[in-house]
Scaffold this active site. Structure first.
Site, short mmCIF file in Angstrom:
data_model
loop_
_atom_site.label_atom_id
_atom_site.label_comp_id
_atom_site.label_asym_id
_atom_site.label_seq_id
_atom_site.Cartn_x
_atom_site.Cartn_y
_atom_site.Cartn_z
N ALA A 126 0.84 -1.21 0.00
CA ALA A 126 0.00 0.00 0.00
C ALA A 126 0.87 1.25 0.00
O ALA A 126 2.00 1.25 0.48
CB ALA A 126 -0.92 0.00 1.22
N LEU A 127 0.33 2.31 -0.56
CA LEU A 127 1.03 3.58 -0.57
C LEU A 127 1.34 4.05 0.85
O LEU A 127 0.52 3.84 1.76
CB LEU A 127 0.18 4.65 -1.27
N SER A 159 -1.68 2.63 4.35
CA SER A 159 -1.66 1.23 4.79
C SER A 159 -2.43 1.06 6.09
O SER A 159 -2.30 1.87 7.01
CB SER A 159 -0.22 0.76 5.00
N HIS A 175 -1.75 -1.01 8.24
CA HIS A 175 -0.78 -1.28 9.30
C HIS A 175 -0.42 0.00 10.08
O HIS A 175 -0.06 -0.08 11.25
CB HIS A 175 0.48 -1.91 8.72
N ASP A 207 -0.59 -9.45 10.17
CA ASP A 207 -0.16 -10.44 9.18
C ASP A 207 0.31 -11.69 9.92
O ASP A 207 1.08 -11.61 10.87
CB ASP A 207 0.99 -9.90 8.33
N GLU A 263 -4.23 -11.60 -0.22
CA GLU A 263 -3.32 -11.82 0.91
C GLU A 263 -4.04 -12.67 1.96
O GLU A 263 -4.76 -12.14 2.80
CB GLU A 263 -2.87 -10.49 1.52
N HIS A 287 -3.47 -11.60 5.79
CA HIS A 287 -3.72 -10.24 6.30
C HIS A 287 -5.14 -10.14 6.88
O HIS A 287 -6.13 -10.28 6.16
CB HIS A 287 -3.55 -9.22 5.17
#
Length: 395
Positions: A185-186, A190, A192, A199, A243, A246
């Site tokens: 992600a940019l 994100s 996160h 994850d 994913e 995730h």
């Protein structure tokens, strides 16, 4: 003398006659008036006993309808308009940037040591997540361990700074030679960076695909408030490749609805926006028959404060969507447990009068006070050290 006496008698007699005539005229006029009044009056007839028994008298029943037990009384909760950037349901993707700050983080391995849990582990002692996410995560993986006897789950990705996300993004572009990434992600975009994302990998294979015994997590994660964020059939919407490792925390009601209806977070945010407060609310039961009512209320971007309608006697949560307003979740089976929130005394949707009760100056003072408290807490806790990741997922 005799003549004068006769004259006086004559005058007296004339007076008496005159008075008698006048009285007679008055009495005649009065009698005539009474006659005419009686003549115009209609007689009130008498009703016999038999006739009275045939008369039906229609009685009007008082309207005492029982209140609808499903009807919710709403009051207003004054929240900061900028809180639309906070909460379990904030959308973070390549189009919507995360507006962060002051995340309350915990270190996974430190918490596991304190709790004596051994069903999973963090990759190292720098792996962090939001405090509110830790307990649902730990409970889910404890139950997974009990159901499968597997204890090899490793949390390899948790909270990241924007700077760390930039490093990962640059590394991916360098390895692929592409101008943009579908794997990372940019920076600033994100999940996160919010602390809500995790994850998974395993200590046995250092790989995780969610198959075999691990499919238990996919089937049951909604019970703990988690969703598989980047599904294989939603890549055109999420703009991130599949994913299976995730997971994202969103809360039980929303995780259930997305899981049950096969939709991703982007689709869910759009769906809830269609169920505005002044329209039809989204109502459903989860897999354990718990009932919920969910609706959207737009943020008042012209003011520092938004007055969000909330139920007066039922438990509820308010979360921003990180775009244009707030999502209210009503727990229809649970009584109010929101005594810590600031409530305005109202019985309907926020009105202009209600909004005027908090001036801009008061709202600014409240925001300044809150910022000072957050600053003091950060100073006491110290700055969070940058995690040193030995392994990390792409996203």
């Amino acid at each position: 003398m005799g003549r004068d006496e006769n004259k006086r008698k004559s005058i007296r007699n004339a007076k008496i006659v005159t008075e008698v005539c006048i009285s007679a005229v008055i009495l005649s006029l009065g009698g005539y008036a009474i006659y005419k009044a009686v003549d115009k009056a209609e007689p009130i007839g008498t009703v016999s006993t038999s006739e009275a028994s045939d008369i039906e008298i229609e009685l009007t029943e008082p309207t005492t309808e029982a209140p609808d037990p499903d009807q919710i009384t709403f009051i207003t909760n004054a929240v900061k308009t900028t809180d639309k950037f906070k909460g379990d349901l904030i959308l973070v993707n390549n189009d919507v940037e995360y507006i962060g700050g002051n995340e309350e983080l915990v270190t996974i391995n430190e918490m596991l040591d304190e709790d004596g849990r051994t069903s999973f582990v963090g990759n190292d002692y720098n792996m962090q997540i939001l405090r509110t996410v830790y307990e649902p995560l730990a409970t889910m993986l404890d139950d997974f361990n009990e159901a499968t006897n597997y204890d090899d789950i490793v949390i390899i990705g948790g909270y990241r700074t924007k700077e760390r996300q930039q490093e990962l993004y640059d590394e991916d572009l360098a390895s692929t030679g592409n101008d943009t990434s579908e794997r990372v992600a940019l920076p600033g975009h994100s999940e996160h960076e919010s602390g809500y994302a995790l994850d998974f990998t395993t200590s046995t294979t250092w790989d995780y695909d969610g198959t075999g015994e691990y499919d238990w997590i996919n089937k049951n994660c909604w019970k703990y408030g988690f969703i598989l964020r980047y599904a294989e059939d939603k890549t055109d919407i999420t703009q991130i490749q599949y994913e299976p490792w995730h997971y994202r925390y969103v809360g039980i009601p929303h995780a259930y609805y997305m899981h049950e209806n096969g939709i991703c977070l982007e689709e869910y945010i759009d769906l809830v926006r269609e169920h505005a407060y002044d329209g039809e609310h989204l109502k459903f039961k989860d897999g354990e028959n718990k009932k919920y009512e969910i609706y959207f209320f737009p943020s008042d971007d012209s003011s520092d404060t938004t007055f969000v309608p909330v139920p007066s006697s039922l438990k509820y949560d308010i979360s921003g969507n990180n775009i244009d307003g707030f999502i209210v979740t009503v727990y229809l089976d649970e009584k109010a447990d929101n005594s810590s929130t600031l409530l305005q005394d109202a019985t309907e949707a926020p009105t202009e009068e209600a909004t005027e009760e908090v001036t801009e100056e008061e709202a600014a003072e409240d925001e300044e006070s809150s910022d000072e408290e957050s600053s003091d807490e950060s100073a006491e806790e110290g700055e969070t050290s940058e995690p040193e990741y030995s392994e990390e997922s792409a996203e």
